[in-house]
Design an enzyme around this catalytic site. Sequence first.
Site, mmCIF file in Angstrom:
data_model
loop_
_atom_site.group_PDB
_atom_site.id
_atom_site.type_symbol
_atom_site.label_atom_id
_atom_site.label_comp_id
_atom_site.label_asym_id
_atom_site.label_seq_id
_atom_site.Cartn_x
_atom_site.Cartn_y
_atom_site.Cartn_z
ATOM 1 N N ARG A 174 0.917 -1.269 -0.213
ATOM 2 C CA ARG A 174 -0.083 0.117 0.144
ATOM 3 C C ARG A 174 0.962 1.365 -0.053
ATOM 4 N NH1 ARG A 174 -3.029 3.094 3.621
ATOM 5 N NH2 ARG A 174 -1.783 2.221 5.610
ATOM 6 N N ASN A 181 7.972 0.553 0.637
ATOM 7 C CA ASN A 181 7.874 -0.478 -0.076
ATOM 8 C C ASN A 181 8.816 -0.349 -1.544
ATOM 9 O OD1 ASN A 181 6.080 -2.338 1.365
ATOM 10 N ND2 ASN A 181 4.417 -0.656 0.833
ATOM 11 N N ARG A 205 -5.655 -2.352 -6.148
ATOM 12 C CA ARG A 205 -6.755 -2.606 -5.233
ATOM 13 C C ARG A 205 -7.615 -1.465 -5.032
ATOM 14 N NH1 ARG A 205 -3.601 -2.505 0.537
ATOM 15 N NH2 ARG A 205 -2.310 -3.981 -0.501
ATOM 16 N N SER A 256 -4.786 -7.212 6.041
ATOM 17 C CA SER A 256 -4.393 -7.784 5.055
ATOM 18 C C SER A 256 -5.286 -8.668 4.474
ATOM 19 C CB SER A 256 -2.927 -8.603 5.602
ATOM 20 O OG SER A 256 -2.057 -7.483 6.067
ATOM 21 N N ARG A 289 15.416 -20.808 36.242
ATOM 22 C CA ARG A 289 15.665 -20.234 34.849
ATOM 23 C C ARG A 289 16.637 -21.032 34.052
ATOM 24 N NH1 ARG A 289 15.146 -14.647 34.349
ATOM 25 N NH2 ARG A 289 17.068 -14.613 32.933
#
Length: 436
Positions: A44, A54, A103, A114, A193
């Site tokens: 997007r 992106n 889209r 998504s 631990r």
Amino acid sequence: MSASGDLKKRPCPGIEDVQDSQTTKKRLNEDGKKRHIAALILARGGSKGIPLKNIKLLAGVPLLGWVVRAAIDSQVFDSVWVSTDHDEIEKVAKACGAQVHRRSPEVSKDSSSSLETIQEFTRLNPDVDIIGNIQATSPCLHPHHLQEALELMTQKGHDSVFSVVRRHHFRWQEVKKGGGASTEALNLDPSRRPRRQDWAGELVENGSFYFASRQLINKGLLQGGKMAYYEMLPEYSVDIDVDIDWPVAEQRVLRYGYFGTDKLEAIKLLLCKVSGGLTDGQVYLTTGGEEMVSINTRDTTGIVMLQREGVEVMLLCSSETPVSSSLAERLSKRTGCELLQDVGPGQVDELMRRKGLAWKEVAYLGNDEVDVDCLNLAGLSGVPRDAPVVALNATKYVCHSPAGHGAVREFGEHILLLIKKAKSKMEQDHIRRDLF
């Protein structure tokens, strides 16, 4: 290209024939047709953390270009798509070799999930049976990751597969009591631990990819049915959300990223443009009317670095720019580089025949539309940061530096880094063969 292929013909059936037949059946849908497997990368344009991240350059390649390359080279997808709402992302996606799903505004909002975007894609592409949702922010993804993960669906019959990484983190939960806050352990006993080597750790989604069947997606799920996880090593589990992640990711991708199928260790020649490569394209006039250009000593040092490692460097100049031609002649004498004038793809072909080289053994640093053919053909190509869009779309590497200000040095270092990386991989493969 799909990984399925036709059944091999053999003179008589054996166990391999049975296994091939079973594999083929698992890759067929309910109608008996081969299932269409599509890679879908969501990109997007409205990223808030890093605007247009992106397509921001990471180690000289647009971020989504790293995963598009891995998806295409995996050869397990019948189609590779980028889903976007942004014109510039669409251009970059197509230049990287992906198809584009434009889209709708309904699934391009900040609040859009998504899953909603993937569901829109499946509605508009009814022939797709399996979706591989690959995250653009996972630049260390390799083809073998996708190949092995998809086998869990096509050969093992899973409905969904997602990527994870193993972490050894002790987790605590915040507990609010009254006006204050305290905490309690979630995955350990503080009195006992465990040592790291005594604890298997936990599987955590690393967000690299999510494979799911069409039926599962239609039900509103990316994970469900018969599920499987695919574990990736920590060095490949890189994600980018905010600015501080970027320099870390860049160093990681240079070491662990996938750079394509070309054997970059075989590069033996760099063809370097003088005007727009070694110079910034500007011509300076003195008070006496003489024309001058400038070069950066970092760039000439970069040429020497390549020569020391056995990479021949040739300088390219144009007869239309006499100042650059004169400079190229001086540089040629100073660096020992052969000088070529008015060179195009045909002349490079002739040059390579004379030297016994193939295009995959040639690196090319260009800067404009006239270089597009050579940029596309070269095994490794680069352009300065300020090159025109037509050159940026054709190249394999975009320098951070502009022309005349260190671009040649940077591209030379990039070549040497990839050669070193390829040689290291060859040595590791040799060691593995010796061991096993």
